[in-house]
Design an enzyme around this catalytic site. Structure first.
Site, short mmCIF file in Angstrom:
data_model
loop_
_atom_site.label_atom_id
_atom_site.label_comp_id
_atom_site.label_asym_id
_atom_site.label_seq_id
_atom_site.Cartn_x
_atom_site.Cartn_y
_atom_site.Cartn_z
N LYS A 10 1.79 4.34 -3.09
CA LYS A 10 1.64 5.68 -2.97
C LYS A 10 3.01 6.43 -3.44
O LYS A 10 2.92 7.28 -3.86
CB LYS A 10 1.25 6.08 -1.48
CG LYS A 10 0.07 5.77 -0.98
CD LYS A 10 -0.24 5.83 0.54
CE LYS A 10 -1.91 5.23 0.57
NZ LYS A 10 -1.79 5.21 2.23
N ASP A 34 0.81 -1.14 0.18
CA ASP A 34 -0.06 -0.10 0.13
C ASP A 34 0.92 1.35 0.11
O ASP A 34 0.44 2.17 -0.80
CB ASP A 34 -1.12 -0.11 1.32
CG ASP A 34 -1.96 1.33 1.32
OD1 ASP A 34 -2.45 1.54 0.39
OD2 ASP A 34 -1.42 1.93 2.34
#
Length: 368
Positions: free
Chosen positions: A230, A226
């Site tokens: 980003k 995750d």
């Protein structure tokens, strides 16, 4: 002159989607009281197995919308069919994708090339293959449709818009560093706090799951992917052609032995056997007068991106984070030795939806 009408289709009506639809209702009412504002017409709402849409493009009513969607007997439209439906609206259309679906993300170039603008928190569109990233922005450039995705990195925090402003105004971004995961922030603030000793690693992971901070299977947070997604988005916006979130070092916190256990519950059950590994890391940092945190960093000059554990002085802003807050530091030529810091809630339905709604307003202003 009658105000313009802008047609809106929403895919994804779960956690973030529900919050967004509530904010869209308030926004529509506010626009309706201002004669110079465009009329917003919600004409499609869909989730994985249900679709509610207005065949003649009259606005759907917000009252009992989730019930109406759940009880809808209309044909469930595929993503391609939903795009065709929006492409045929009498005026400009905006697709709001509140999913984290790769299948929806893959259709962005098609939607944009048909003049449909896109607003989304979906990370997969912008951190998937570099080719998809290029296709999305070249389709938008050629059709004039807009694409905004502030909430794909840090929920409602103004991270991407700040980076874009820095780059567009000619500042030179040298380094980006921070805590990009609300889950990891919460975990390390409770596992290795500035005050007190913190709990056992496995107990903190279990607590984080019970409080709803982790994905249903905590491994989906602990693998670091995750955060890597980003960082991929930020690196690309900084001018680095990162191929994918697996193209740079990402430190997974899942013990090798537990990577292939069958479920998240089994993972949590067996995790205590591996507490000593994390305990050693924490103690090693404490001996240096530091704390350990899970961070991502981009060294733009060296073209290096990495995600993993780092030790920080107790006085460092990253060490002092509270709860599940995110913190992102931009080191640039203009800002010199003191970075530009953005800090605040980086997760949660309401703040993520706020980022989506703010992007929607930006698109409406540009289309009106």
């Amino acid at each position: 002159m009658a105000p313009k009408e802008i047609y809106i289709g929403v895919i994804g009506a779960g956690g973030v989607g529900k919050c967004f639809l509530s904010q869209l209702e308030s926004l529509s009412k506010r626009y309706a009281t201002n004669a110079s504002s465009p009329k917003l017409s919600l004409v499609l709402v869909s989730r994985s197995t249900k679709t509610l849409y207005s065949e003649k493009y009259t606005s759907l009513r917000f009252e009992n919308l989730s019930t109406k969607l759940a009880e809808s007997t209309q044909k469930t439209l595929s993503v391609t069919e939903a795009i065709e439906f929006l492409a045929a609206t009498p005026a400009k259309a905006i697709l709001v994708d509140n999913t984290s679906s790769q299948d929806v993300a893959d259709q962005y170039p098609s939607a944009l090339s048909k003049g449909i603008s896109i607003v989304t928190p979906n990370k997969k569109a912008f951190s998937g293959s570099y080719k998809l990233w290029q296709d999305i922005f070249s389709a938008a450039a050629s059709s004039g449709a807009k694409v905004y995705h502030e909430s794909s990195c840090g929920a409602g925090l103004p991270i991407l818009s700040t980076l874009k402003d820095l780059v567009d105004t000619g500042d030179e971004v040298t380094k980006i560093e921070g805590v990009f995961s609300g889950t990891m922030s919460f975990l390390f603030n409770s596992f290795a706090p500035l005050e007190g000793s913190g709990g056992k690693w496995s107990a903190e992971v279990t607590k984080a799951k019970e409080l709803g901070y982790t994905e249903p299977d905590p491994r989906d947070d602990l693998n670091g992917l995750d955060v890597a997604r980003k960082l991929t988005i930020l690196a690309r916006m900084s001018g680095l052609p990162i191929e994918s979130p697996t193209a740079f070092p990402v430190h997974s916190l899942i013990p090798k032995e537990l990577e292939s256990v069958s479920s998240g519950d089994e993972f949590l059950q067996k995790l205590p056997q591996f507490d000593s590994q994390m305990e050693e890391t924490k103690v090693a940092a404490e001996k240096e007068g530091k704390v350990v945190r899970f961070v991502g960093s981009i060294d733009v000059a060296k073209k290096e991106v990495k995600v993993g554990l780092e030790k920080f002085d107790r006085s460092h802003p990253i060490a002092a984070l509270k709860g599940s807050d995110n913190i992102i530091s931009f080191y640039t030529k203009r800002y010199g030795a003191n970075p530009l810091i953005i800090q605040g809630a980086g997760a949660g339905g309401e703040v993520t939806a706020m980022g989506v709604t703010a992007d929607l307003i930006k698109v409406i202003e540009r289309l009106s």
